[in-house]
Write a protein that holds these residues in place. Structure first.
Motif, PDB file in Angstrom:
ATOM      1  N   VAL A  85      58.198  10.736  41.995  1.00 52.80           N
ATOM      2  CA  VAL A  85      56.790  11.141  41.905  1.00 52.80           C
ATOM      3  C   VAL A  85      56.657  11.059  40.529  1.00 52.80           C
ATOM      4  O   VAL A  85      55.423  10.585  39.843  1.00 52.80           O
ATOM      5  N   ARG A  86      57.542  11.559  39.617  1.00 49.28           N
ATOM      6  CA  ARG A  86      57.324  11.799  38.268  1.00 49.28           C
ATOM      7  C   ARG A  86      57.285  10.555  37.631  1.00 49.28           C
ATOM      8  O   ARG A  86      56.331  10.232  36.778  1.00 49.28           O
ATOM      9  N   GLU A  87      57.929   9.478  37.951  1.00 46.15           N
ATOM     10  CA  GLU A  87      57.955   8.142  37.184  1.00 46.15           C
ATOM     11  C   GLU A  87      56.628   7.301  37.654  1.00 46.15           C
ATOM     12  O   GLU A  87      56.222   6.898  36.667  1.00 46.15           O
ATOM     13  N   GLN A  88      56.082   7.529  38.700  1.00 49.36           N
ATOM     14  CA  GLN A  88      55.008   6.973  39.034  1.00 49.36           C
ATOM     15  C   GLN A  88      53.749   7.212  38.306  1.00 49.36           C
ATOM     16  O   GLN A  88      53.212   6.715  37.835  1.00 49.36           O
ATOM     17  N   LEU A  89      53.585   8.788  38.287  1.00 47.42           N
ATOM     18  CA  LEU A  89      52.519   9.454  37.395  1.00 47.42           C
ATOM     19  C   LEU A  89      52.568   9.227  35.877  1.00 47.42           C
ATOM     20  O   LEU A  89      51.767   8.812  35.322  1.00 47.42           O
ATOM     21  N   GLU A  90      53.967   9.306  35.386  1.00 45.57           N
ATOM     22  CA  GLU A  90      54.181   8.959  33.892  1.00 45.57           C
ATOM     23  C   GLU A  90      53.881   7.791  33.448  1.00 45.57           C
ATOM     24  O   GLU A  90      53.552   7.434  32.501  1.00 45.57           O
ATOM     25  N   LEU A  91      54.379   6.629  34.163  1.00 48.24           N
ATOM     26  CA  LEU A  91      54.141   5.319  33.855  1.00 48.24           C
ATOM     27  C   LEU A  91      52.643   5.014  33.975  1.00 48.24           C
ATOM     28  O   LEU A  91      52.208   4.344  32.817  1.00 48.24           O
ATOM     29  N   ALA A  92      51.840   5.505  34.570  1.00 51.24           N
ATOM     30  CA  ALA A  92      50.295   5.432  34.787  1.00 51.24           C
ATOM     31  C   ALA A  92      49.659   6.036  33.415  1.00 51.24           C
ATOM     32  O   ALA A  92      49.041   5.657  32.747  1.00 51.24           O
ATOM     33  N   ILE A  93      50.449   7.335  33.150  1.00 53.00           N
ATOM     34  CA  ILE A  93      49.841   8.097  32.076  1.00 53.00           C
ATOM     35  C   ILE A  93      50.117   7.362  30.721  1.00 53.00           C
ATOM     36  O   ILE A  93      49.200   7.350  29.838  1.00 53.00           O
ATOM     37  N   VAL A  94      51.469   6.782  30.625  1.00 53.40           N
ATOM     38  CA  VAL A  94      51.572   6.444  29.323  1.00 53.40           C
ATOM     39  C   VAL A  94      51.064   4.884  29.064  1.00 53.40           C
ATOM     40  O   VAL A  94      50.504   4.541  27.857  1.00 53.40           O
ATOM     41  N   ALA A  95      50.727   4.322  30.263  1.00 55.55           N
ATOM     42  CA  ALA A  95      49.778   2.976  30.115  1.00 55.55           C
ATOM     43  C   ALA A  95      48.290   3.462  29.542  1.00 55.55           C
ATOM     44  O   ALA A  95      47.912   2.587  28.570  1.00 55.55           O
ATOM     45  N   GLU A  96      47.899   4.289  30.007  1.00 58.61           N
ATOM     46  CA  GLU A  96      46.533   4.713  29.803  1.00 58.61           C
ATOM     47  C   GLU A  96      46.358   5.345  28.255  1.00 58.61           C
ATOM     48  O   GLU A  96      45.419   5.067  27.429  1.00 58.61           O
ATOM     49  N   ALA A  97      47.554   6.201  28.040  1.00 55.88           N
ATOM     50  CA  ALA A  97      47.784   6.548  26.503  1.00 55.88           C
ATOM     51  C   ALA A  97      47.527   5.675  25.428  1.00 55.88           C
ATOM     52  O   ALA A  97      47.337   5.521  24.381  1.00 55.88           O
ATOM     53  N   ALA A  98      48.234   4.734  25.929  1.00 61.32           N
ATOM     54  CA  ALA A  98      48.780   3.500  24.922  1.00 61.32           C
ATOM     55  C   ALA A  98      47.405   2.853  24.582  1.00 61.32           C
ATOM     56  O   ALA A  98      47.299   1.959  23.559  1.00 61.32           O
ATOM     57  N   ARG A  99      46.411   2.767  25.452  1.00 59.63           N
ATOM     58  CA  ARG A  99      45.103   2.082  25.339  1.00 59.63           C
ATOM     59  C   ARG A  99      44.108   3.306  24.454  1.00 59.63           C
ATOM     60  O   ARG A  99      42.895   2.601  24.243  1.00 59.63           O
ATOM     61  N   GLN A 100      44.558   4.198  24.085  1.00 60.98           N
ATOM     62  CA  GLN A 100      43.662   5.247  23.471  1.00 60.98           C
ATOM     63  C   GLN A 100      44.095   5.464  22.212  1.00 60.98           C
ATOM     64  O   GLN A 100      45.103   5.041  21.588  1.00 60.98           O
ATOM     65  N   SER A 101      43.362   6.071  21.199  1.00 61.18           N
ATOM     66  CA  SER A 101      43.511   6.464  19.897  1.00 61.18           C
ATOM     67  C   SER A 101      43.047   7.701  19.476  1.00 61.18           C
ATOM     68  O   SER A 101      41.849   7.973  19.262  1.00 61.18           O
ATOM     69  N   ASN A 102      43.727   8.654  19.348  1.00 66.86           N
ATOM     70  CA  ASN A 102      43.676  10.129  18.888  1.00 66.86           C
ATOM     71  C   ASN A 102      44.511  10.527  17.939  1.00 66.86           C
ATOM     72  O   ASN A 102      45.651  10.885  18.337  1.00 66.86           O
ATOM     73  N   ARG A 103      44.206  10.425  16.727  1.00 61.25           N
ATOM     74  CA  ARG A 103      45.344  10.854  15.581  1.00 61.25           C
ATOM     75  C   ARG A 103      45.866  12.215  15.919  1.00 61.25           C
ATOM     76  O   ARG A 103      47.080  12.502  15.412  1.00 61.25           O
ATOM     77  N   ARG A 104      44.981  13.009  16.099  1.00 61.02           N
ATOM     78  CA  ARG A 104      45.392  14.576  16.346  1.00 61.02           C
ATOM     79  C   ARG A 104      46.288  14.755  17.361  1.00 61.02           C
ATOM     80  O   ARG A 104      47.557  15.616  17.066  1.00 61.02           O
ATOM     81  N   ILE A 105      46.125  14.019  18.412  1.00 61.34           N
ATOM     82  CA  ILE A 105      47.241  14.334  19.452  1.00 61.34           C
ATOM     83  C   ILE A 105      48.516  13.560  19.340  1.00 61.34           C
ATOM     84  O   ILE A 105      49.530  13.942  19.504  1.00 61.34           O
ATOM     85  N   LEU A 106      48.474  12.387  18.627  1.00 65.90           N
ATOM     86  CA  LEU A 106      49.595  11.617  18.439  1.00 65.90           C
ATOM     87  C   LEU A 106      50.371  12.244  17.135  1.00 65.90           C
ATOM     88  O   LEU A 106      51.598  12.456  17.364  1.00 65.90           O
ATOM     89  N   LEU A 107      49.806  13.142  16.220  1.00 64.85           N
ATOM     90  CA  LEU A 107      50.401  14.203  15.452  1.00 64.85           C
ATOM     91  C   LEU A 107      50.980  15.017  15.961  1.00 64.85           C
ATOM     92  O   LEU A 107      52.148  15.459  16.037  1.00 64.85           O
ATOM     93  N   GLY A 108      50.183  15.685  17.199  1.00 66.11           N
ATOM     94  CA  GLY A 108      51.023  16.575  17.899  1.00 66.11           C
ATOM     95  C   GLY A 108      52.197  16.017  18.689  1.00 66.11           C
ATOM     96  O   GLY A 108      53.389  17.048  18.797  1.00 66.11           O
ATOM     97  N   ILE A 109      52.327  15.044  19.094  1.00 66.58           N
ATOM     98  CA  ILE A 109      53.467  14.419  19.946  1.00 66.58           C
ATOM     99  C   ILE A 109      54.583  14.234  18.795  1.00 66.58           C
ATOM    100  O   ILE A 109      55.609  14.515  18.913  1.00 66.58           O
ATOM    101  N   ARG A 110      54.071  13.614  17.756  1.00 71.26           N
ATOM    102  CA  ARG A 110      55.369  13.599  16.508  1.00 71.26           C
ATOM    103  C   ARG A 110      55.780  14.716  16.260  1.00 71.26           C
ATOM    104  O   ARG A 110      57.151  14.752  15.842  1.00 71.26           O
ATOM    105  N   GLN A 111      55.041  15.684  16.172  1.00 72.53           N
ATOM    106  CA  GLN A 111      55.618  17.111  15.513  1.00 72.53           C
ATOM    107  C   GLN A 111      56.596  17.841  16.840  1.00 72.53           C
ATOM    108  O   GLN A 111      57.392  18.177  16.427  1.00 72.53           O
ATOM    109  N   ALA A 112      56.290  17.449  17.956  1.00 77.62           N
ATOM    110  CA  ALA A 112      56.951  17.931  19.183  1.00 77.62           C
ATOM    111  C   ALA A 112      58.437  17.114  18.805  1.00 77.62           C
ATOM    112  O   ALA A 112      59.517  17.808  19.205  1.00 77.62           O
TER     113      ALA A 112
END
Length: 229
Positions: A85-112
């Motif tokens: 279940v997790r794999e199906q959901l997260e693969l869909a999420i990361v595909a949509e995330a790769a089509r977006q651009s939000n520097r603030r959120i990307l910075l938050g991911i990098r900080q994590a």
């Protein structure tokens, strides 16, 4: 123990017990006494009983006629379902995330990810998992699907206990490398690469499942060693 007055006593008990079970503070087959837990959490036995009933429905505790309530052992079927279940959901999420651009959120991911590296240096597994949860939740935000993280969190509870064991087996450096590769792919908009690395990342625990079930046999249901092969 203090609790957030905005949530009910039963919810407080449920969250606390769930966190202790998933974090392996309460180990498989360890008894959970209603009276002792009520005293520890500063509540009556009724909300504890309600929380235990909910945890039983989720498969995190077993209610036994003679032994009373005990922490459920890790069961392979539950882990495999959670991973699927997790794999199906997260693969869909990361595909949509790769089509977006939000520097603030990307910075938050990098900080994590940077904080995870610090957690490794400090040998702080709790901090590592806290940052890991934040990082994956931020991908949901980047994809514009904040609400999906709740579904993922509920689905992966059984898998999380195995993830805790895998940390004890020493895989943190590789996990951080995976995280960095996913971020790099998402940042450059490489959907296929982001999904490829995320899939490998989420399956690392499953690859070592046989070894984990042998090394930590007391944590698993008796059929686990055979089912893992």
């Amino acid at each position: 123990m203090t609790r957030d007055t905005k949530i009910s006593a039963a919810e407080h008990c449920y969250r606390t017990l769930s966190r202790k079970i998933i974090g392996l503070e309460l180990k498989p087959n360890e008894p959970i006494g209603e009276h002792a837990m009520a005293e520890l959490l500063g509540v009556s036995r009724t909300p504890v009983r309600e929380a235990l009933s909910r945890l039983s429905a989720e498969g995190l505790v077993d209610i036994r006629s003679r032994a009373g309530v005990v922490v459920a052992p890790i069961r392979m079927d539950a882990v495999r379902t959670a991973q699927f279940v997790r794999e199906q959901l997260e693969l869909a999420i990361v595909a949509e995330a790769a089509r977006q651009s939000n520097r603030r959120i990307l910075l938050g991911i990098r900080q994590a990810i940077e904080e995870q590296e610090l957690a490794i240096q400090e040998d702080n597994s709790d901090l590592f998992f806290e940052c890991d949860e934040r990082m994956h939740a931020l991908y949901c935000s980047l994809a514009g699907r904040d609400g999906v993280w709740g579904f993922i969190s509920d689905a992966k509870k059984h898998m999380d206990r195995v993830r805790r064991l895998s940390v004890q087996a020493g895989q943190l450096d590789q996990l951080v490398r995976d995280h960095q590769e996913v971020l790099d792919a998402v940042t450059t908009g490489d959907v296929n690469r982001a999904q490829e690395v995320m899939k490998l990342h989420l399956r690392r625990v499953m690859i070592d499942l046989s070894e984990l079930s042998r090394r930590f046999s007391s944590f698993f249901a008796p059929e686990a060693a055979q089912a893992a092969d």
